[in-house]
Design a protein around this motif. Sequence first.
Motif, mmCIF file in Angstrom:
data_model
loop_
_atom_site.group_PDB
_atom_site.id
_atom_site.type_symbol
_atom_site.label_atom_id
_atom_site.label_comp_id
_atom_site.label_asym_id
_atom_site.label_seq_id
_atom_site.Cartn_x
_atom_site.Cartn_y
_atom_site.Cartn_z
ATOM 1 N N LYS A 289 0.835 -1.200 0.000
ATOM 2 C CA LYS A 289 0.000 0.000 0.000
ATOM 3 C C LYS A 289 0.865 1.243 0.000
ATOM 4 O O LYS A 289 2.033 1.193 0.383
ATOM 5 N N ASN A 290 0.279 2.353 -0.371
ATOM 6 C CA ASN A 290 1.033 3.607 -0.476
ATOM 7 C C ASN A 290 1.677 4.010 0.840
ATOM 8 O O ASN A 290 2.833 4.441 0.867
ATOM 9 N N GLU A 291 0.936 3.879 1.942
ATOM 10 C CA GLU A 291 1.497 4.277 3.245
ATOM 11 C C GLU A 291 2.667 3.389 3.630
ATOM 12 O O GLU A 291 3.677 3.852 4.169
ATOM 13 N N GLU A 292 2.526 2.103 3.340
ATOM 14 C CA GLU A 292 3.605 1.169 3.652
ATOM 15 C C GLU A 292 4.828 1.453 2.779
ATOM 16 O O GLU A 292 5.976 1.405 3.245
ATOM 17 N N LYS A 293 4.559 1.758 1.523
ATOM 18 C CA LYS A 293 5.654 2.079 0.607
ATOM 19 C C LYS A 293 6.370 3.352 1.062
ATOM 20 O O LYS A 293 7.599 3.447 0.992
ATOM 21 N N LEU A 294 5.602 4.306 1.568
ATOM 22 C CA LEU A 294 6.184 5.551 2.065
ATOM 23 C C LEU A 294 7.086 5.281 3.270
ATOM 24 O O LEU A 294 8.173 5.855 3.386
ATOM 25 N N ILE A 295 6.648 4.404 4.172
ATOM 26 C CA ILE A 295 7.464 4.063 5.339
ATOM 27 C C ILE A 295 8.787 3.450 4.902
ATOM 28 O O ILE A 295 9.863 3.822 5.402
ATOM 29 N N MET A 296 8.746 2.517 3.954
ATOM 30 C CA MET A 296 9.974 1.871 3.484
ATOM 31 C C MET A 296 10.891 2.865 2.767
ATOM 32 O O MET A 296 12.120 2.812 2.900
ATOM 33 N N THR A 297 10.302 3.796 2.041
ATOM 34 C CA THR A 297 11.097 4.830 1.371
ATOM 35 C C THR A 297 11.797 5.714 2.400
ATOM 36 O O THR A 297 12.965 6.097 2.220
ATOM 37 N N GLN A 298 11.073 6.023 3.490
ATOM 38 C CA GLN A 298 11.684 6.820 4.564
ATOM 39 C C GLN A 298 12.843 6.072 5.221
ATOM 40 O O GLN A 298 13.872 6.653 5.538
ATOM 41 N N TYR A 299 12.661 4.768 5.414
ATOM 42 C CA TYR A 299 13.747 3.953 5.961
ATOM 43 C C TYR A 299 14.959 3.967 5.028
ATOM 44 O O TYR A 299 16.107 4.089 5.475
ATOM 45 N N ASP A 300 14.705 3.847 3.733
ATOM 46 C CA ASP A 300 15.802 3.889 2.757
ATOM 47 C C ASP A 300 16.564 5.208 2.869
ATOM 48 O O ASP A 300 17.794 5.247 2.853
ATOM 49 N N HIS A 301 15.808 6.290 2.968
ATOM 50 C CA HIS A 301 16.415 7.621 3.059
ATOM 51 C C HIS A 301 17.247 7.746 4.338
ATOM 52 O O HIS A 301 18.363 8.274 4.309
ATOM 53 N N ILE A 302 16.693 7.259 5.442
ATOM 54 C CA ILE A 302 17.427 7.312 6.720
ATOM 55 C C ILE A 302 18.735 6.555 6.615
ATOM 56 O O ILE A 302 19.794 7.049 7.005
ATOM 57 N N GLU A 303 18.685 5.350 6.075
ATOM 58 C CA GLU A 303 19.889 4.514 6.027
ATOM 59 C C GLU A 303 20.931 5.056 5.065
ATOM 60 O O GLU A 303 22.123 4.911 5.289
ATOM 61 N N TYR A 304 20.479 5.676 3.990
ATOM 62 C CA TYR A 304 21.436 6.250 3.048
ATOM 63 C C TYR A 304 22.140 7.462 3.652
ATOM 64 O O TYR A 304 23.311 7.710 3.391
ATOM 65 N N ASN A 305 21.412 8.210 4.488
ATOM 66 C CA ASN A 305 21.958 9.470 5.007
ATOM 67 C C ASN A 305 22.534 9.379 6.414
ATOM 68 O O ASN A 305 23.012 10.376 6.947
ATOM 69 N N ASP A 306 22.507 8.169 7.025
ATOM 70 C CA ASP A 306 23.005 8.106 8.408
ATOM 71 C C ASP A 306 24.429 7.582 8.492
ATOM 72 O O ASP A 306 24.888 7.193 9.550
ATOM 73 N N VAL A 307 25.148 7.588 7.375
ATOM 74 C CA VAL A 307 26.526 7.114 7.392
ATOM 75 C C VAL A 307 27.363 8.031 8.270
ATOM 76 O O VAL A 307 27.512 9.216 7.995
ATOM 77 N N GLY A 308 27.923 7.457 9.361
ATOM 78 C CA GLY A 308 28.801 8.238 10.236
ATOM 79 C C GLY A 308 28.084 9.221 11.133
ATOM 80 O O GLY A 308 28.709 10.000 11.829
ATOM 81 N N LYS A 309 26.741 9.252 11.102
ATOM 82 C CA LYS A 309 26.040 10.158 12.016
ATOM 83 C C LYS A 309 24.854 9.422 12.621
ATOM 84 O O LYS A 309 24.444 8.362 12.157
ATOM 85 N N LEU A 310 24.293 9.989 13.664
ATOM 86 C CA LEU A 310 23.220 9.324 14.394
ATOM 87 C C LEU A 310 21.855 9.738 13.867
ATOM 88 O O LEU A 310 21.621 10.898 13.533
ATOM 89 N N THR A 311 20.955 8.775 13.787
ATOM 90 C CA THR A 311 19.581 9.029 13.359
ATOM 91 C C THR A 311 18.745 9.396 14.579
ATOM 92 O O THR A 311 18.966 8.891 15.675
ATOM 93 N N ASN A 312 17.774 10.273 14.385
ATOM 94 C CA ASN A 312 16.884 10.673 15.466
ATOM 95 C C ASN A 312 16.042 9.476 15.899
ATOM 96 O O ASN A 312 15.269 8.923 15.121
ATOM 97 N N MET A 313 16.202 9.067 17.157
ATOM 98 C CA MET A 313 15.496 7.888 17.665
ATOM 99 C C MET A 313 13.979 8.099 17.696
ATOM 100 O O MET A 313 13.207 7.167 17.477
ATOM 101 N N ASP A 314 13.549 9.341 17.961
ATOM 102 C CA ASP A 314 12.112 9.625 18.010
ATOM 103 C C ASP A 314 11.465 9.389 16.654
ATOM 104 O O ASP A 314 10.339 8.876 16.564
#
Length: 549
Positions: free
Chosen positions: A28-53
Amino acid sequence: MIKNFSLKFFFFLLFTFSLFPAQTPDIKNEEKLIMTQYDHIEYNDVGKLTNMDDLQRMVSKSKQLNFTPGELRGLILLQRNALRRGNYTLSEKYGEEAEELAQREDDNYSLSLIQLNKACAAIDLGTLAEAKAMLENKKFGEKIVNTADKNIYFSNSYMLLAGVHSRMGAKDSMLYYTKKSLDLIDSTPTHILTNYQQVRYYYLKIFQLMNMGIAYAYHPTKARPDLAESYFKKALGYSVSHPQYFKLCDIEVYEAASSFYYEKKDYQKSIEYSKKALTLERIKKKPVERLAAYEGIKNAYNALGNKDEELRFLNLYTDLNDSIKNAQKVMVIKQSEKKINTIKDASNANRLIIILAASGIVLLIAFLSWNYNRKKDREHRKKYDELIYGLKHKNSIMNEAKPVVENENELGTDLNEDSKEPGTSNISSETEKKLLKKLETFENSEKFLRKGINIAYLSNLLNTNPKYLSEVIKNYKSQNFNTYINSLRINYIVDRLYNDPKYREYKISYLAEECGYASSQVFVIAFKKEKEVTPSYFINQLNNSSEAV
């Protein structure tokens, strides 16, 4: 001073990647959006911390949607990020939640990632045997269906195993697993990779090329600078051919190359790569990496004899180093302020009484302190004079011609039985002589300046066992191992302070680092214990004395 560039195997905890395969098209679109957000987080968290909240909100949203893949991926990311923050209890909590969910779903892929995170925690906590056992367990990894995901997972696992073996001192195994990790990535066809997998593939490839360079450059018995340079050049080549992936580990590669060229005595190239790292650090805001770059540039300018630039970068280094250490204390200080203010408020009502009662005591204490300080000043001056006399005597001896050692029996007074403490020894006379000769070489090599040196490291370096080494140091040096190392370090820095005036301009924090101490406080204590005066007193007396160099 020897530049100490240890094998990196940078544990950014990026090796756990989460590496989730491409999503099914009917999400579903909402589920796809969540996975896209995860992809974005993992691509951009190299060497830095992701917001736990942010991650917790995404896990909650996945639960509301009854979207198990999103919930599981979020929990694994929470496990990883808690670990990167050093919160092992919280990491274990998220790991257990994720593991329970993955077992319920029979998701071996997720279970393999959870296990990698646990292995990382074991490495951080120093339980290397436990980490090794986890990483050698292929139960979950072998069941990963997607070829690219499987190769990337095992490449990560081998990279961690290389790091474990490096810490254990097994350099051959370290080299073996580093090469195995790189070979596995090289065997993965790039045309089958999704965009997400490409990020992880190229990161691992560049990183392991760098690690191969480090492994060959600093291997104690199989060093191959020619091979090391070829691997560094391949890693650096991705800055041109694949800049979008090279940026994931650009600072680390530049620092590794800088250190390699410093050891190769190509100081201009060393400076070039450290300055590239500095340029990137201004964007990425990594103070620890900036500190490493300052140190690299400072050392290179020192080797080139450019004193002005060396001093400039030394000042930048010491200021930043002090700033980092002070920042670490700020939180503790702030937490204490509230308690201090409470105590002050409670004491204000009785302050006048306290002042009046204390006045007489203060005068008495002041007199006693003045008398005591006069006595201590005389004692310190006496110790300083003895120290200077010893340094002058040492310099005069060093200026004389040194006798040639004709054979193995002429190893100096250390081999005289009179210098040996009474008591029986289980070591043969021949073994003692050889070990003393190796210790003499060690004492002249400045390898005692290495941070974190212990008896296991020195035993390995001298190709002996800790028991023999400890016994020889006790019998012939009349010291235990720690006292022996402290003595070498303090004598080294005393010699530098006496013979090279520029050292007297350095901060105590830098002098501590220069001779291998982790903190200024430990250095000052060791100096005082060894010489019976503080380093500050010694420096002040040298600056006020016409006898100093």
